[in-house]
Scaffold this active site. Structure first.
Site, mmCIF file in Angstrom:
data_model
loop_
_atom_site.group_PDB
_atom_site.id
_atom_site.type_symbol
_atom_site.label_atom_id
_atom_site.label_comp_id
_atom_site.label_asym_id
_atom_site.label_seq_id
_atom_site.Cartn_x
_atom_site.Cartn_y
_atom_site.Cartn_z
ATOM 1 N N HIS A 109 2.906 -0.229 9.194
ATOM 2 C CA HIS A 109 3.624 -1.504 9.239
ATOM 3 C C HIS A 109 2.742 -2.578 8.629
ATOM 4 O O HIS A 109 1.549 -2.667 8.945
ATOM 5 C CB HIS A 109 3.982 -1.892 10.675
ATOM 6 C CG HIS A 109 4.902 -0.899 11.302
ATOM 7 N ND1 HIS A 109 6.231 -0.825 10.954
ATOM 8 C CD2 HIS A 109 4.672 0.099 12.188
ATOM 9 C CE1 HIS A 109 6.778 0.179 11.622
ATOM 10 N NE2 HIS A 109 5.856 0.761 12.380
ATOM 11 N N TYR A 132 4.959 -10.811 5.696
ATOM 12 C CA TYR A 132 4.776 -9.626 4.866
ATOM 13 C C TYR A 132 3.972 -9.878 3.589
ATOM 14 O O TYR A 132 3.775 -8.943 2.801
ATOM 15 C CB TYR A 132 6.163 -9.038 4.503
ATOM 16 C CG TYR A 132 6.984 -8.697 5.725
ATOM 17 C CD1 TYR A 132 6.539 -7.746 6.641
ATOM 18 C CD2 TYR A 132 8.198 -9.337 5.981
ATOM 19 C CE1 TYR A 132 7.286 -7.434 7.773
ATOM 20 C CE2 TYR A 132 8.950 -9.029 7.110
ATOM 21 C CZ TYR A 132 8.486 -8.089 8.007
ATOM 22 O OH TYR A 132 9.222 -7.783 9.127
ATOM 23 N N ARG A 143 4.602 -9.382 17.674
ATOM 24 C CA ARG A 143 5.892 -9.970 17.313
ATOM 25 C C ARG A 143 6.888 -9.841 18.485
ATOM 26 O O ARG A 143 6.481 -9.643 19.614
ATOM 27 C CB ARG A 143 6.386 -9.315 16.027
ATOM 28 C CG ARG A 143 5.381 -9.520 14.880
ATOM 29 C CD ARG A 143 5.895 -8.983 13.570
ATOM 30 N NE ARG A 143 7.109 -9.684 13.160
ATOM 31 C CZ ARG A 143 7.886 -9.279 12.144
ATOM 32 N NH1 ARG A 143 7.562 -8.194 11.458
ATOM 33 N NH2 ARG A 143 8.969 -9.970 11.827
ATOM 34 N N GLU A 174 2.412 6.391 10.174
ATOM 35 C CA GLU A 174 3.372 5.283 10.258
ATOM 36 C C GLU A 174 2.644 3.995 9.879
ATOM 37 O O GLU A 174 1.598 3.685 10.455
ATOM 38 C CB GLU A 174 3.890 5.200 11.700
ATOM 39 C CG GLU A 174 4.808 4.028 11.978
ATOM 40 C CD GLU A 174 5.173 3.923 13.471
ATOM 41 O OE1 GLU A 174 4.826 4.836 14.266
ATOM 42 O OE2 GLU A 174 5.786 2.908 13.836
ATOM 43 N N PRO A 187 14.363 -0.024 5.108
ATOM 44 C CA PRO A 187 15.242 -1.110 4.684
ATOM 45 C C PRO A 187 14.547 -2.465 4.549
ATOM 46 O O PRO A 187 13.647 -2.789 5.322
ATOM 47 C CB PRO A 187 16.304 -1.171 5.781
ATOM 48 C CG PRO A 187 15.721 -0.454 6.941
ATOM 49 C CD PRO A 187 14.798 0.584 6.377
ATOM 50 N N ASN A 188 14.990 -3.200 3.570
ATOM 51 C CA ASN A 188 14.560 -4.579 3.274
ATOM 52 C C ASN A 188 13.168 -4.656 2.647
ATOM 53 O O ASN A 188 12.740 -5.745 2.243
ATOM 54 C CB ASN A 188 14.624 -5.482 4.523
ATOM 55 C CG ASN A 188 16.019 -5.564 5.095
ATOM 56 O OD1 ASN A 188 16.955 -5.844 4.349
ATOM 57 N ND2 ASN A 188 16.182 -5.286 6.373
ATOM 58 N N ASN A 224 6.844 3.812 6.194
ATOM 59 C CA ASN A 224 7.144 2.549 6.856
ATOM 60 C C ASN A 224 8.646 2.535 7.108
ATOM 61 O O ASN A 224 9.430 2.239 6.204
ATOM 62 C CB ASN A 224 6.737 1.346 5.991
ATOM 63 C CG ASN A 224 6.981 0.027 6.729
ATOM 64 O OD1 ASN A 224 7.677 0.005 7.751
ATOM 65 N ND2 ASN A 224 6.426 -1.060 6.217
ATOM 66 N N ALA A 283 12.880 -1.647 9.945
ATOM 67 C CA ALA A 283 13.640 -1.893 11.188
ATOM 68 C C ALA A 283 14.089 -0.591 11.860
ATOM 69 O O ALA A 283 14.320 -0.567 13.076
ATOM 70 C CB ALA A 283 14.842 -2.783 10.899
ATOM 71 N N ARG A 289 10.552 -11.876 0.761
ATOM 72 C CA ARG A 289 11.024 -11.813 2.143
ATOM 73 C C ARG A 289 9.930 -12.287 3.106
ATOM 74 O O ARG A 289 8.846 -11.702 3.136
ATOM 75 C CB ARG A 289 11.367 -10.351 2.437
ATOM 76 C CG ARG A 289 11.699 -10.050 3.861
ATOM 77 C CD ARG A 289 11.715 -8.540 4.118
ATOM 78 N NE ARG A 289 12.116 -8.297 5.477
ATOM 79 C CZ ARG A 289 11.845 -7.196 6.162
ATOM 80 N NH1 ARG A 289 11.173 -6.206 5.585
ATOM 81 N NH2 ARG A 289 12.228 -7.072 7.403
HETATM 82 C C1 DQA Z 1 7.862 -3.724 9.380
HETATM 83 C C2 DQA Z 1 8.019 -4.244 10.809
HETATM 84 C C3 DQA Z 1 9.461 -4.048 11.285
HETATM 85 O O1 DQA Z 1 9.597 -4.554 12.620
HETATM 86 C C4 DQA Z 1 10.426 -4.797 10.394
HETATM 87 O O2 DQA Z 1 11.758 -4.561 10.787
HETATM 88 C C5 DQA Z 1 10.227 -4.496 8.958
HETATM 89 C C6 DQA Z 1 8.874 -4.318 8.438
HETATM 90 C C7 DQA Z 1 6.466 -4.020 8.822
HETATM 91 O O3 DQA Z 1 6.105 -3.397 7.817
HETATM 92 O O4 DQA Z 1 5.751 -4.885 9.335
HETATM 93 O O5 DQA Z 1 11.180 -4.480 8.178
HETATM 94 O O6 DQA Z 1 8.011 -2.310 9.406
#
Ligand code: DQA
Length: 156
Positions: A98, A23, A105, A96, A10-11, A72, A75, A18
């Site tokens: 990120h 990011y 963080r 995985e 998501p997002n 990825n 959240a 964003r």
């Molecule tokens: C994320 C890190 C997560 O904590 C966050 O909610 C994201 C992006 C990253 O790629 O750094 O949406 O997965």
């Protein structure tokens, strides 16, 4: 030739606008284009999906015919037993990724439901993390690290 699936949670459709300080400025479309180009160079077939829905990501995992997954969970990393169980059910190797370093963080980001069942994790290397994961997938699929993966699975 192997089939590789990149799944974005998501997002991540908002990459580029964003929180660029977390990011970066690159859009998801641009990252995916770079992934497709690299997969092509390495001789693999890649598909990429982004969803804001836990159910949709779960269904995609159930349906995938991929040999390797780059994930990825965004959240959902910190919340989703559902997606963890889906990955355990399909038993496919995955990395995985990120973009940000989740360990630098907020404390709630420092727990992942995926890291202990992933082959490995990449944190904080920006969008390059996806490309590095794809390079690793290529090495893994060539068989070099399969012994390690088999040993880890039987130890658990
Ligand atoms: C994320 C890190 C997560 O904590 C966050 O909610 C994201 C992006 C990253 O790629 O750094 O949406 O997965």
């Amino acid at each position: 030739m192997a089939i590789i699936l990149t799944l974005h949670g998501p997002n991540l459709n908002l990459l580029g606008v964003r929180e660029p300080e977390q990011y970066g400025n690159e859009t998801l479309g641009s990252i995916d284009t770079r992934l497709f180009d690299l997969a092509n160079q390495l001789g693999h077939s890649l598909s990429s999906l982004q969803s804001n829905s836990e159910a949709e990501l779960t269904n995609q995992l159930h349906a995938t015919t991929a040999d390797f997954i780059i994930f990825n969970p965004a959240a959902f990393t910190h919340t989703s037993i559902v997606l963890r169980d889906a990955l355990l059910a399909i038993a496919k190797p995955f990395v995985e990724v990120h973009i940000s370093n989740i360990f630098r963080r907020e404390s709630f980001r420092q727990h992942s439901y995926f890291s202990d069942i992933a082959i490995g994790t990449i944190n904080g290397l920006g969008a390059e993390g996806y490309l590095l994961a794809l390079r690793y997938a290529h090495i893994y699929l060539s068989g070099v690290n399969n012994v390690l993966w088999t040993c880890e699975k039987s130890a658990n």
